[in-house]
Design a protein around this motif. Structure first.
Motif, PDB file in Angstrom:
ATOM      1  N   GLY A  39       0.636  -1.310   0.121  1.00 11.64           N
ATOM      2  CA  GLY A  39       0.051  -0.006  -0.118  1.00 11.64           C
ATOM      3  C   GLY A  39       0.782   1.318  -0.091  1.00 11.64           C
ATOM      4  O   GLY A  39       2.148   1.308  -0.179  1.00 11.64           O
ATOM      5  N   ALA A  40       0.166   2.358   0.032  1.00  8.79           N
ATOM      6  CA  ALA A  40       0.625   3.807   0.196  1.00  8.79           C
ATOM      7  C   ALA A  40       1.359   3.936   1.442  1.00  8.79           C
ATOM      8  O   ALA A  40       2.191   5.057   1.548  1.00  8.79           O
ATOM      9  N   GLY A  41       1.709   3.316   2.503  1.00  6.50           N
ATOM     10  CA  GLY A  41       2.160   3.669   3.572  1.00  6.50           C
ATOM     11  C   GLY A  41       1.450   3.960   4.980  1.00  6.50           C
ATOM     12  O   GLY A  41       0.190   3.988   4.679  1.00  6.50           O
ATOM     13  N   VAL A  42       1.814   4.556   5.746  1.00  4.47           N
ATOM     14  CA  VAL A  42       1.364   4.957   7.198  1.00  4.47           C
ATOM     15  C   VAL A  42       0.921   6.299   7.490  1.00  4.47           C
ATOM     16  O   VAL A  42       0.122   6.656   8.301  1.00  4.47           O
ATOM     17  N   GLY A  43       1.643   7.271   6.640  1.00  2.54           N
ATOM     18  CA  GLY A  43       1.305   8.496   6.613  1.00  2.54           C
ATOM     19  C   GLY A  43       1.517   9.028   8.124  1.00  2.54           C
ATOM     20  O   GLY A  43       2.593   8.651   8.857  1.00  2.54           O
ATOM     21  N   ARG A  44       1.051   9.828   8.678  1.00  2.00           N
ATOM     22  CA  ARG A  44       1.021  10.327  10.134  1.00  2.00           C
ATOM     23  C   ARG A  44       0.487   9.369  11.079  1.00  2.00           C
ATOM     24  O   ARG A  44       0.364   9.786  11.974  1.00  2.00           O
ATOM     25  N   SER A  45      -0.091   8.149  10.614  1.00  2.00           N
ATOM     26  CA  SER A  45      -0.716   7.225  11.801  1.00  2.00           C
ATOM     27  C   SER A  45       0.410   6.221  12.292  1.00  2.00           C
ATOM     28  O   SER A  45       0.067   5.658  13.105  1.00  2.00           O
ATOM     29  N   ALA A  46       1.705   6.391  11.849  1.00  2.00           N
ATOM     30  CA  ALA A  46       2.676   5.575  12.689  1.00  2.00           C
ATOM     31  C   ALA A  46       2.827   5.839  14.182  1.00  2.00           C
ATOM     32  O   ALA A  46       2.656   7.026  14.479  1.00  2.00           O
ATOM     33  N   PRO A  47       2.992   4.810  15.175  1.00  2.00           N
ATOM     34  CA  PRO A  47       2.908   3.485  14.872  1.00  2.00           C
ATOM     35  C   PRO A  47       1.627   2.690  14.773  1.00  2.00           C
ATOM     36  O   PRO A  47       1.729   1.278  15.272  1.00  2.00           O
ATOM     37  N   ALA A  48       0.516   3.483  14.737  1.00  2.00           N
ATOM     38  CA  ALA A  48      -0.777   2.633  15.109  1.00  2.00           C
ATOM     39  C   ALA A  48      -1.390   1.966  13.712  1.00  2.00           C
ATOM     40  O   ALA A  48      -2.097   0.919  14.196  1.00  2.00           O
ATOM     41  N   LEU A  49      -0.946   1.977  12.603  1.00  2.00           N
ATOM     42  CA  LEU A  49      -1.095   1.188  11.472  1.00  2.00           C
ATOM     43  C   LEU A  49       0.156   0.143  11.578  1.00  2.00           C
ATOM     44  O   LEU A  49       1.208   0.497  11.321  1.00  2.00           O
ATOM     45  N   LYS A  50       0.007  -1.073  11.891  1.00  2.00           N
ATOM     46  CA  LYS A  50       1.021  -2.084  11.954  1.00  2.00           C
ATOM     47  C   LYS A  50       0.706  -3.418  11.802  1.00  2.00           C
ATOM     48  O   LYS A  50      -0.599  -3.557  11.688  1.00  2.00           O
ATOM     49  N   PRO A  51       1.557  -3.994  11.338  1.00  2.00           N
ATOM     50  CA  PRO A  51       1.200  -5.435  11.064  1.00  2.00           C
ATOM     51  C   PRO A  51       0.569  -6.298  12.102  1.00  2.00           C
ATOM     52  O   PRO A  51       0.905  -6.046  13.294  1.00  2.00           O
ATOM     53  N   TYR A  52      -0.388  -7.217  11.656  1.00  2.00           N
ATOM     54  CA  TYR A  52      -1.122  -8.074  12.785  1.00  2.00           C
ATOM     55  C   TYR A  52      -1.138  -9.376  12.031  1.00  2.00           C
ATOM     56  O   TYR A  52      -1.423  -9.733  10.953  1.00  2.00           O
TER      57      TYR A  52
ATOM     58  N   ALA B 270       6.472   0.756  12.513  1.00  2.00           N
ATOM     59  CA  ALA B 270       6.250   0.214  13.835  1.00  2.00           C
ATOM     60  C   ALA B 270       7.427  -0.705  14.347  1.00  2.00           C
ATOM     61  O   ALA B 270       8.265  -0.917  13.385  1.00  2.00           O
ATOM     62  N   ALA B 271       7.327  -1.121  15.442  1.00  2.00           N
ATOM     63  CA  ALA B 271       8.162  -2.177  15.876  1.00  2.00           C
ATOM     64  C   ALA B 271       8.228  -3.370  15.076  1.00  2.00           C
ATOM     65  O   ALA B 271       7.007  -3.550  14.489  1.00  2.00           O
ATOM     66  N   PRO B 272       9.148  -4.081  14.820  1.00  2.00           N
ATOM     67  CA  PRO B 272       9.351  -5.449  13.973  1.00  2.00           C
ATOM     68  C   PRO B 272       8.358  -6.382  14.882  1.00  2.00           C
ATOM     69  O   PRO B 272       8.031  -6.368  15.991  1.00  2.00           O
ATOM     70  N   LEU B 273       7.418  -7.157  14.031  1.00  2.00           N
ATOM     71  CA  LEU B 273       6.762  -8.140  14.530  1.00  2.00           C
ATOM     72  C   LEU B 273       7.364  -9.446  14.406  1.00  2.00           C
ATOM     73  O   LEU B 273       7.860  -9.846  13.390  1.00  2.00           O
TER      74      LEU B 273
ATOM     75  N   LEU C 266       7.416  -3.710   8.576  1.00  2.00           N
ATOM     76  CA  LEU C 266       6.602  -2.919   7.884  1.00  2.00           C
ATOM     77  C   LEU C 266       7.453  -1.200   7.735  1.00  2.00           C
ATOM     78  O   LEU C 266       7.747  -0.833   8.711  1.00  2.00           O
ATOM     79  N   ASP C 267       7.946  -0.862   6.645  1.00  2.00           N
ATOM     80  CA  ASP C 267       8.429   0.592   6.711  1.00  2.00           C
ATOM     81  C   ASP C 267       7.100   1.696   6.424  1.00  2.00           C
ATOM     82  O   ASP C 267       5.987   1.276   6.102  1.00  2.00           O
ATOM     83  N   ASN C 268       7.451   3.100   6.644  1.00  2.00           N
ATOM     84  CA  ASN C 268       6.482   3.894   6.553  1.00  2.00           C
ATOM     85  C   ASN C 268       5.921   4.229   5.273  1.00  2.00           C
ATOM     86  O   ASN C 268       4.849   4.906   4.943  1.00  2.00           O
ATOM     87  N   ASN C 269       6.572   3.414   4.120  1.00  2.00           N
ATOM     88  CA  ASN C 269       6.384   3.815   2.936  1.00  2.00           C
ATOM     89  C   ASN C 269       5.596   2.562   2.206  1.00  2.00           C
ATOM     90  O   ASN C 269       5.208   2.410   1.120  1.00  2.00           O
ATOM     91  N   GLY C 270       5.064   1.509   3.150  1.00  2.00           N
ATOM     92  CA  GLY C 270       4.378   0.210   2.639  1.00  2.00           C
ATOM     93  C   GLY C 270       5.181  -0.817   2.437  1.00  2.00           C
ATOM     94  O   GLY C 270       4.628  -1.678   1.683  1.00  2.00           O
ATOM     95  N   LYS C 271       6.429  -0.877   2.428  1.00  2.00           N
ATOM     96  CA  LYS C 271       7.149  -2.082   2.058  1.00  2.00           C
ATOM     97  C   LYS C 271       7.047  -3.007   3.430  1.00  2.00           C
ATOM     98  O   LYS C 271       7.677  -2.593   4.441  1.00  2.00           O
ATOM     99  N   LEU C 272       6.697  -4.335   3.104  1.00  2.16           N
ATOM    100  CA  LEU C 272       6.743  -5.196   4.115  1.00  2.16           C
ATOM    101  C   LEU C 272       7.679  -6.231   3.938  1.00  2.16           C
ATOM    102  O   LEU C 272       7.785  -6.760   2.665  1.00  2.16           O
ATOM    103  N   SER C 273       8.640  -6.824   4.863  1.00  3.89           N
ATOM    104  CA  SER C 273       9.636  -7.669   4.648  1.00  3.89           C
ATOM    105  C   SER C 273       9.646  -8.836   5.733  1.00  3.89           C
ATOM    106  O   SER C 273       9.347  -8.473   6.878  1.00  3.89           O
ATOM    107  N   ALA C 274      10.339  -9.923   5.319  1.00  4.55           N
ATOM    108  CA  ALA C 274      10.221 -11.039   6.280  1.00  4.55           C
ATOM    109  C   ALA C 274      11.748 -11.526   6.371  1.00  4.55           C
ATOM    110  O   ALA C 274      12.440 -11.623   5.352  1.00  4.55           O
TER     111      ALA C 274
END
Length: 386
Positions: free
Chosen positions: A53-66, A359-362, A371-379
């Motif tokens: 997606g487009a990232g978290v904008g000013r929602s970091a760190p409340a938008l985080k992986p689950y 947000a913190a790593p999961l 997850l970075d603030n630009n919407g990149k998720l890595s494992a």
């Protein structure tokens, strides 16, 4: 002083305060520390990465992986909710909603729950993405909702906590607590245990509420706001708290980490440390990054310092997490740092992104997700010792 002259004076003052860093020179008291070289003690493998997606904008760190049932769920601030396979990163679900999202997602059973900037909680069907219901609350939501015993509990930025019927969204109760005039942007996630709801507040207080009706069971002040200015008196508890056994652990921005008894709020121990990102507990260890980005690991039973690492100062670290026998933080430049959980020595480093963490790593089992603030998720997965 004429308006133009005043503007020039302000600009010159800013330049003087900023120092030589504007001209490419390092300011050792302001700039992030340079990374030190070391010999890796463990191999770390990247399993996959994908855009969510487009990232978290000013929602970091409340938008985080689950994580739920083998899937990693994410949301972006434009309303996109996505689920990917935790093993492969392959997209399994994609819901484009009409909402500007500020918190979540949280997945319970067949429900996906998110919060919005305009104070709505939205509950969607996990398989179809259809909105089951939504409810208008009092203000912006900056912590993921919690669901226990048929009650969805949601916290708003104005200090109110709501209990809603999980099937209908009808309000069952509301707990209202005033918020200081000046606070950090953010809210500590809600914690639950045995019919109780634990809330960390912006005035440095922790309260326990009864989940069924929202009645106050106890409150305990973790940090006392002190200082000459409102900025000095910031005492927010903004990061995650932790519950282990019969103890609750919390840390405030003003400078105190504490252990409280779950049943009464009685203070078991405290230590003068300030953090706005919260803490993580594993077995007998408690990890946090302080406001200068020094990483600490304490004995959770006594608060005694086991080790501290000051080699990542001013690198705007995430909340530390435990990954196997290591403590991991992400920094503003997108690096992941693995430190030995017993000694604090660096064991591995990988650059996961060119952007700060959302947000913190999961950590799920032996795999770490960022997850970075630009919407990149890595494992990432730990391998054998190097």
């Amino acid at each position: 002083m004429k308006p133009f002259a005043r503007i020039v004076a302000i600009a010159v003052t800013i330049l003087l305060i900023s120092g030589c860093s504007l001209f490419g020179e390092k300011d050792p008291e302001r700039d992030p520390l340079d990374l030190v070289d070391f010999d890796s003690a463990v191999r770390v493998e990247q399993l996959w990465s994908t855009s969510v997606g487009a990232g978290v904008g000013r929602s970091a760190p409340a938008l985080k992986p689950y994580f739920a049932d083998g899937r990693i769920w994410t949301a972006d601030y434009k309303g996109r909710i996505e689920a990917v396979d935790a093993q492969s990163g392959r997209r399994l679900k994609l819901f484009d909603t009409e909402f500007e999202l500020s918190a979540g997602p949280a997945v319970f059973g067949n429900r996906v729950m998110v919060g919005t900037f305009n104070g709505q909680i939205v509950v969607l069907d996990r398989e179809s993405g259809e909105v089951q219901w939504r409810a208008q609350l009092s203000s912006e939501i900056l912590a993921a909702p919690e669901l226990r015993d048929g009650i969805i509990m949601v916290r708003c930025i104005d200090g109110r906590v709501f209990g809603l019927n999980a099937e209908t969204g009808i309000r069952l109760w509301v707990y209202d607590r005033s918020v200081p005039l000046l606070t950090l942007r953010g809210n500590s996630p809600l914690s639950t245990r045995a019919g109780q709801l634990f809330v960390g507040h912006d005035d440095g207080t922790v309260t326990a509420l009864r989940q069924s009706d929202g009645n106050l069971l106890w409150e305990q002040r973790v940090s006392v706001p002190e200082g000459r200015t409102q900025l000095d008196r910031l005492a927010d508890i903004d990061g995650p708290m932790a519950i282990v056994g019969l103890d609750l652990y919390s840390v405030s921005r003003h400078g105190r980490v504490a252990s409280l008894a779950l049943d009464s709020g009685r203070l078991l121990w405290s230590k003068e440390l300030a953090s706005h990102s919260g803490l993580t507990v594993s077995r007998t260890q408690l990890a946090l990054a302080d406001t200068s980005d020094k990483v600490w690991v304490l004995d959770r039973r006594s608060g005694g310092t086991l080790w501290e690492n000051d080699q990542l100062l001013r690198r705007k670290l995430s909340r530390p997490v435990f990954h196997g026998d290591f403590v991991v933080v992400a920094d503003v430049e997108g690096y992941l740092h693995w430190m030995d959980s017993n000694s604090g020595e660096f064991a591995a480093r990988k650059r996961a992104s060119g952007n700060p963490p959302a947000a913190a790593p999961l950590v799920v089992g032996d795999t770490l997700y960022l997850l970075d603030n630009n919407g990149k998720l890595s494992a990432w997965r730990l391998g054998a010792a190097s």
